[in-house]
Design a protein around this motif. Structure first.
Motif, PDB file in Angstrom:
ATOM      1  N   MET A   1       0.827  -1.203   0.000  1.00  0.00           N
ATOM      2  CA  MET A   1       0.000   0.000   0.000  1.00  0.00           C
ATOM      3  C   MET A   1       0.866   1.260   0.000  1.00  0.00           C
ATOM      4  O   MET A   1       1.713   1.431   0.867  1.00  0.00           O
TER       5      MET A   1
ATOM      6  N   SER B   1      -2.526   5.200  -0.098  1.00  0.00           N
ATOM      7  CA  SER B   1      -3.390   4.065  -0.407  1.00  0.00           C
ATOM      8  C   SER B   1      -3.600   3.962  -1.923  1.00  0.00           C
ATOM      9  O   SER B   1      -2.749   4.386  -2.686  1.00  0.00           O
TER      10      SER B   1
ATOM     11  N   TRP C   1     -10.988   4.521   3.462  1.00  0.00           N
ATOM     12  CA  TRP C   1     -10.339   5.521   4.338  1.00  0.00           C
ATOM     13  C   TRP C   1      -9.851   4.854   5.615  1.00  0.00           C
ATOM     14  O   TRP C   1      -8.725   5.093   6.067  1.00  0.00           O
TER      15      TRP C   1
ATOM     16  N   TRP D   1      -6.758   2.751   4.974  1.00  0.00           N
ATOM     17  CA  TRP D   1      -5.625   3.648   4.712  1.00  0.00           C
ATOM     18  C   TRP D   1      -5.034   4.166   6.017  1.00  0.00           C
ATOM     19  O   TRP D   1      -3.815   4.178   6.211  1.00  0.00           O
TER      20      TRP D   1
ATOM     21  N   TRP E   1      -4.865  11.040  -1.501  1.00  0.00           N
ATOM     22  CA  TRP E   1      -5.940  10.094  -1.203  1.00  0.00           C
ATOM     23  C   TRP E   1      -7.292  10.681  -1.599  1.00  0.00           C
ATOM     24  O   TRP E   1      -8.088  10.022  -2.264  1.00  0.00           O
TER      25      TRP E   1
END
Length: 338
Positions: free
Chosen positions: A170, A174, A268, A271, A286
């Motif tokens: 990741m 993200s 979210w 992340w 993001w």
């Protein structure tokens, strides 16, 4: 190695039977196969009563244990204490004959491995090329193999939002390449993200953490959350020689509005599990990527047959994105990264 297989299922009796048939002809068979059935009828129970599979244990759970996350945690609690490795397979998958043998091979070769997954072989077309090959704009090249990258990644690249990590790792913002971007090279790759429906973990992992209660219900990205937390304790791998087919069964899935909302909110959450204190640059990337992907999904109403699905999912994404400004999801204290 003594190993267990947990299959969580919901309203998919025929898909489940296809999977069990493929498990029954494995070169190495699980010491126990636990079916955790969250179905609201008895079709799955009845069809299993008509069959005979080795080492099978069936559990039909009540409402309090229904949902992928709850069913997985329930299944873990029912495995034998002798089990060293616990496998998970989605009920709409079919495994190749040597699947378990190939996964267990990694645990033997890499004793420090805490988790290993197989490789979905029927979703992407790859072709072997020379190492000097130069991919065109819409192609993705990795380790001597090339595949179609997809329009969304090409568009992200134009805005400076392309992933900057290898598949299964990741990025700080993200929105990276999934393990589906690893090629069918028969090699073993180290990652930090495993797909939950084809993953396995050492039992010692579950002595420390379980699947997060935040994802109770449908549980989108619960596998990413769990594998990220596990990767802080040890190493995770994908063995591309352990082949599995995924035959998407739409039964039991939420409507597209809820799905779109979960894509953003759960995305979210995951992340911030990986990057709890992101830089300003990571925050901007993001949000920009989430917004761009929502626009791309909205644009599908003009180039796909399922226009209503594209419309409702894109609305769900936008609502999910805006809802983060009002209330953000956070991990409970006992579910934070180890």
């Amino acid at each position: 190695m003594y190993f267990s297989l947990i299959i969580c299922t919901y309203q998919r009796p025929h898909s489940l039977i296809n999977l069990l048939e493929s498990v029954s002809i494995q070169t190495m068979h699980p010491n126990e196969v636990l079916i955790i059935d969250g179905s609201e009828d008895d079709r799955t129970k009845n069809i299993l009563n008509e069959q005979s599979y080795a080492n099978l244990k069936y559990y039909q759970v009540k409402e309090k244990d229904r949902g992928l996350t709850r069913q997985r945690n329930f299944g873990i609690s029912k495995t034998s204490i002798k089990s060293e490795i616990i496998f998970f397979l989605d009920d709409d998958t079919v495994v190749s004959t040597h699947y378990f043998e190939e996964i267990l091979k990694v645990y033997r070769q890499v004793p420090e491995a805490l988790g290993v997954s197989g490789y979905i072989s029927n979703e992407t077309r790859w072709r072997k090329v020379e190492e000097s090959y130069t991919p065109c704009e819409k192609e993705y090249f990795f380790d001597g193999w090339v595949r179609e990258e997809g329009a969304r990644f090409s568009l992200r690249r134009k805005f400076g939002l392309a992933p900057d990590e290898k598949p299964g790792i990741m990025p700080d913002f993200s929105h990276g390449y999934s393990i589906g971007f690893l090629p069918p090279s028969d090699k073993i790759y180290e990652v930090e993200l495993l797909m939950g429906g084809i993953a396995s973990y050492k039992r010692i992992v579950f002595d420390k953490i379980r699947f997060s209660k935040y994802f109770e219900g449908y549980g989108l990205y619960e596998d990413a959350d769990f594998s990220l937390r596990t990767s802080r304790m040890g190493k995770l791998y994908v063995n591309t020689a352990a082949r599995i087919e995924h035959h998407h069964d739409v039964a039991g899935r939420p409507n597209k509005f809820k799905y779109g909302k979960m894509v953003v909110r759960n995305g979210w959450y995951v992340w911030r599990v990986k990057n709890p204190n992101p830089s300003l640059k990571a925050r901007i990337k993001w949000n920009s990527t989430s917004f761009l992907l929502s626009l791309i999904r909205l644009g599908n109403i003009f180039n796909t047959k399922n226009r209503m699905e594209a419309l409702t999912e894109s609305f769900g994404r936008f609502i999910g994105w805006w809802s983060l400004m009002i209330k953000k999801p956070f991990a409970r204290k006992n579910e934070k990264m180890q």
